[in-house]
Scaffold this motif. Sequence first.
Motif: not given
Length: 222
Positions: A10-11, A20-22, A82-88, A185-186
Motif C-alpha cells: 500500500g505504500d 516485512a518492511l519493518l 532491507m533495500g528501501p532503507f539503505v540510502a536513508r 516514504e513508507h
Amino acid sequence: MTDAGRDAGGDGSAEYGPTALLLGLVAYGELSAFSQLAADAQRSPDLAGRAELATLAAVEMDHYVRVRDHLAARGVDVLDAMGPFVARVDSLLRAVGARDWPEALVATALGRGLVTDLQGEALEGLSGDEAELVREVIAETGHGAFVEARLREACTDPQVHARLSMWSRRLLGEALAAVVATFEEHPGLAAVVEGSPGGQARTAVLKRLKSQHNKRVSRLGL
C-alpha cells in the motif's frame, strides 16, 4: 503466508507488506550497527575497549541473522526487505559519524538507545513470532555500564564534555528527522509503528523517543 510475506503493502515502496518492511528496517539497522561497532572498536585506546565493542558488534550480527532467518522462513529475501532503507540509514550514519573514540561511545550509548526505542514502539503493532523476535533484538546486551563508565572518564575534560553534550543533541535531531522522512516514504510501515493514523500518533511517538533520549543523556552526565 503471513503479513511478513509478499504483499502490495500500500505504500508503493516494495512488494512486501508493512511487517516485512519493518523487519527489513530492523535487519538493516542491526547490520549497520555491526559494521559501525566493528570499525569503532579499532578507535579504542586500549584492548579492553576494543574487546567490548567487538563483542557488542558480534551481538548485533547475531540479531541480524535471527531476523534474516525469520524472514527467509516466510519467503522473504532479507536483501529485498532491507533495500528501501539503505540510502536513508546510510545517510543518517554519515551525518552522525563518530570522529573519535568518545564520539563512538556516545553513538553506542545513545544511537543504539534510539533504535531500540523505535523498535519498542513497533511492538504494539506486532504480534506472534514477529513481536517475540523484536523483543529478543532489543533486549539489553549488558554493555551499557562499560560504555557509561568510559564516557564519564572522557568527560573529565571540560572541552570534551561540552563537545559531546552538543553532539548528543545533534544526534537526536538527525535521528528524528530520519524517522519522520522514513514514515513519509513508507506510510504502511508508519502505521505499524504509530499504531493509529494521524499526526497526533506520530507526534506522540516522536515525543516519547525524545524523552527517552534526554533521559539517557542525563544519565551520561551530558
